[in-house]
Design an enzyme around this catalytic site. Structure first.
Site, PDB file in Angstrom:
ATOM      1  N   PRO A   1       0.804  -1.102   0.029  1.00  0.00           N
ATOM      2  CA  PRO A   1      -0.104   0.007  -0.012  1.00  0.00           C
ATOM      3  C   PRO A   1       0.840   1.260  -0.037  1.00  0.00           C
ATOM      4  O   PRO A   1       1.752   1.372   0.422  1.00  0.00           O
ATOM      5  CB  PRO A   1      -1.038  -0.145   1.244  1.00  0.00           C
ATOM      6  N   ASN A   2       0.284   2.405  -0.787  1.00  0.00           N
ATOM      7  CA  ASN A   2       0.918   3.757  -0.816  1.00  0.00           C
ATOM      8  C   ASN A   2       2.151   3.747  -1.656  1.00  0.00           C
ATOM      9  O   ASN A   2       2.525   4.954  -2.073  1.00  0.00           O
ATOM     10  CB  ASN A   2       1.167   4.181   0.548  1.00  0.00           C
TER      11      ASN A   2
ATOM     12  N   ARG B   1       5.046  10.930  -2.930  1.00  0.00           N
ATOM     13  CA  ARG B   1       4.671  10.665  -1.518  1.00  0.00           C
ATOM     14  C   ARG B   1       6.011  10.820  -0.674  1.00  0.00           C
ATOM     15  O   ARG B   1       7.101  10.163  -0.968  1.00  0.00           O
ATOM     16  CB  ARG B   1       4.422   9.136  -1.390  1.00  0.00           C
TER      17      ARG B   1
ATOM     18  N   TYR C   1      11.277   8.847   0.569  1.00  0.00           N
ATOM     19  CA  TYR C   1      11.283   7.553  -0.398  1.00  0.00           C
ATOM     20  C   TYR C   1      11.583   8.109  -1.719  1.00  0.00           C
ATOM     21  O   TYR C   1      11.855   7.467  -2.749  1.00  0.00           O
ATOM     22  CB  TYR C   1       9.706   7.257  -0.552  1.00  0.00           C
TER      23      TYR C   1
ATOM     24  N   ASN D   1       8.022  -5.674  -1.214  1.00  0.00           N
ATOM     25  CA  ASN D   1       7.900  -4.477  -0.461  1.00  0.00           C
ATOM     26  C   ASN D   1       6.696  -4.536   0.296  1.00  0.00           C
ATOM     27  O   ASN D   1       5.610  -3.904  -0.611  1.00  0.00           O
ATOM     28  CB  ASN D   1       8.248  -3.238  -1.068  1.00  0.00           C
TER      29      ASN D   1
ATOM     30  N   ALA E   1       3.621  -0.867   4.731  1.00  0.00           N
ATOM     31  CA  ALA E   1       3.152  -0.830   6.039  1.00  0.00           C
ATOM     32  C   ALA E   1       2.533  -2.053   6.651  1.00  0.00           C
ATOM     33  O   ALA E   1       2.990  -2.434   8.041  1.00  0.00           O
ATOM     34  CB  ALA E   1       2.007   0.295   6.277  1.00  0.00           C
TER      35      ALA E   1
ATOM     36  N   HIS F   1       4.850  -4.207   9.312  1.00  0.00           N
ATOM     37  CA  HIS F   1       5.009  -3.673  10.710  1.00  0.00           C
ATOM     38  C   HIS F   1       3.640  -4.232  11.483  1.00  0.00           C
ATOM     39  O   HIS F   1       3.321  -4.259  12.494  1.00  0.00           O
ATOM     40  CB  HIS F   1       5.017  -2.458  10.975  1.00  0.00           C
TER      41      HIS F   1
ATOM     42  N   ASP G   1       2.024 -14.936   7.374  1.00  0.00           N
ATOM     43  CA  ASP G   1       1.566 -16.475   7.177  1.00  0.00           C
ATOM     44  C   ASP G   1       1.656 -16.757   5.529  1.00  0.00           C
ATOM     45  O   ASP G   1       1.960 -18.066   5.261  1.00  0.00           O
ATOM     46  CB  ASP G   1       0.215 -16.657   7.618  1.00  0.00           C
TER      47      ASP G   1
ATOM     48  N   GLU H   1      12.856  -9.528   1.135  1.00  0.00           N
ATOM     49  CA  GLU H   1      12.231  -8.354   1.770  1.00  0.00           C
ATOM     50  C   GLU H   1      12.993  -6.880   1.331  1.00  0.00           C
ATOM     51  O   GLU H   1      14.158  -7.010   1.506  1.00  0.00           O
ATOM     52  CB  GLU H   1      11.951  -8.331   3.172  1.00  0.00           C
TER      53      GLU H   1
ATOM     54  N   HIS I   1      12.919  -2.542   1.483  1.00  0.00           N
ATOM     55  CA  HIS I   1      12.252  -1.252   1.969  1.00  0.00           C
ATOM     56  C   HIS I   1      13.191  -0.020   1.112  1.00  0.00           C
ATOM     57  O   HIS I   1      14.305  -0.306   1.138  1.00  0.00           O
ATOM     58  CB  HIS I   1      12.256  -1.302   3.279  1.00  0.00           C
TER      59      HIS I   1
ATOM     60  N   SER J   1      13.047   3.076   2.655  1.00  0.00           N
ATOM     61  CA  SER J   1      13.813   3.721   3.523  1.00  0.00           C
ATOM     62  C   SER J   1      14.581   2.578   4.666  1.00  0.00           C
ATOM     63  O   SER J   1      14.184   1.286   4.319  1.00  0.00           O
ATOM     64  CB  SER J   1      12.725   4.371   4.464  1.00  0.00           C
TER      65      SER J   1
ATOM     66  N   ARG K   1      13.520   4.821  11.837  1.00  0.00           N
ATOM     67  CA  ARG K   1      12.293   6.030  11.814  1.00  0.00           C
ATOM     68  C   ARG K   1      11.785   5.727  12.958  1.00  0.00           C
ATOM     69  O   ARG K   1      12.143   5.595  13.962  1.00  0.00           O
ATOM     70  CB  ARG K   1      11.725   5.747  10.414  1.00  0.00           C
TER      71      ARG K   1
ATOM     72  N   ARG L   1       7.903   1.198  13.611  1.00  0.00           N
ATOM     73  CA  ARG L   1       8.382   0.736  12.394  1.00  0.00           C
ATOM     74  C   ARG L   1       9.577  -0.435  12.570  1.00  0.00           C
ATOM     75  O   ARG L   1       9.999  -1.189  11.992  1.00  0.00           O
ATOM     76  CB  ARG L   1       8.868   1.599  11.322  1.00  0.00           C
TER      77      ARG L   1
END
Ligand code: DQA
Length: 147
Positions: free
Chosen positions: A12-13, A20, A25, A76, A79, A82, A89, A100, A102, A104, A109, A113
């Protein structure tokens, strides 16, 4: 000879990359990142599927699909990294290596997070290198898939 297929899945986002919080980012848009990843994957001899979704259930379904259709997954989860036991799962429910990524470094941060529900169930992680992290993740995954 067919090339290994890798899925890159963004949560998301991340659709709003480029506008953003550019100070966090960067200014590269998601479409530009998709094009960069396409070129990097091609150079590494990988076929690439690049996706983004906003919802938790959709993210779970796309992780399952990667597990069925890909040799490896770069994730990625944004959110949901977290918060989401369902995404954790889903990662545990597939048998391909998951890296994984990210943009940032979440641990540097806000305190919330630092909670990461994925780091102990993924094959590897890349954090804090911006869009370059996707290249590093693709290189690492390509090396893993060559083994
Ligand atoms: C992110 C970091 C997450 O904490 C955040 O919720 C995101 C993006 C990153 O790429 O740096 O949406 O995953």
């Amino acid at each position: 000879m067919s090339r290994p297929r890798v899925h890159v899945l963004n949560g998301p986002n991340l659709s709003r990359l480029g506008r953003r919080e550019p100070e966090v980012y960067g200014t590269t848009t998601l479409a530009e990142l998709a094009a960069l990843c396409g070129g990097w994957a091609d150079g590494l001899g990988l076929d690439l599927v690049f996706e983004q979704c906003e919802g938790e259930g959709e993210l779970v379904a796309l992780i399952h699909r990667a597990g069925d259709q890909a040799a490896g997954l770069i994730l990625n989860a944004a959110a949901y990294t977290h918060t989401s036991v369902a995404v954790r799962d889903a990662v545990c429910a597939i048998a391909i290596p998951v890296v994984e990524v990210h943009l940032s470094n979440p641990a540097a941060r806000e305190p919330f997070r630092r909670r990461n529900l994925l780091e102990d169930v993924v094959y590897a992680g890349v954090r804090g290198f911006g869009t370059e992290g996707y290249r590093l993740a693709l290189e690492g995954l390509a090396a893993r898939l060559r083994d």
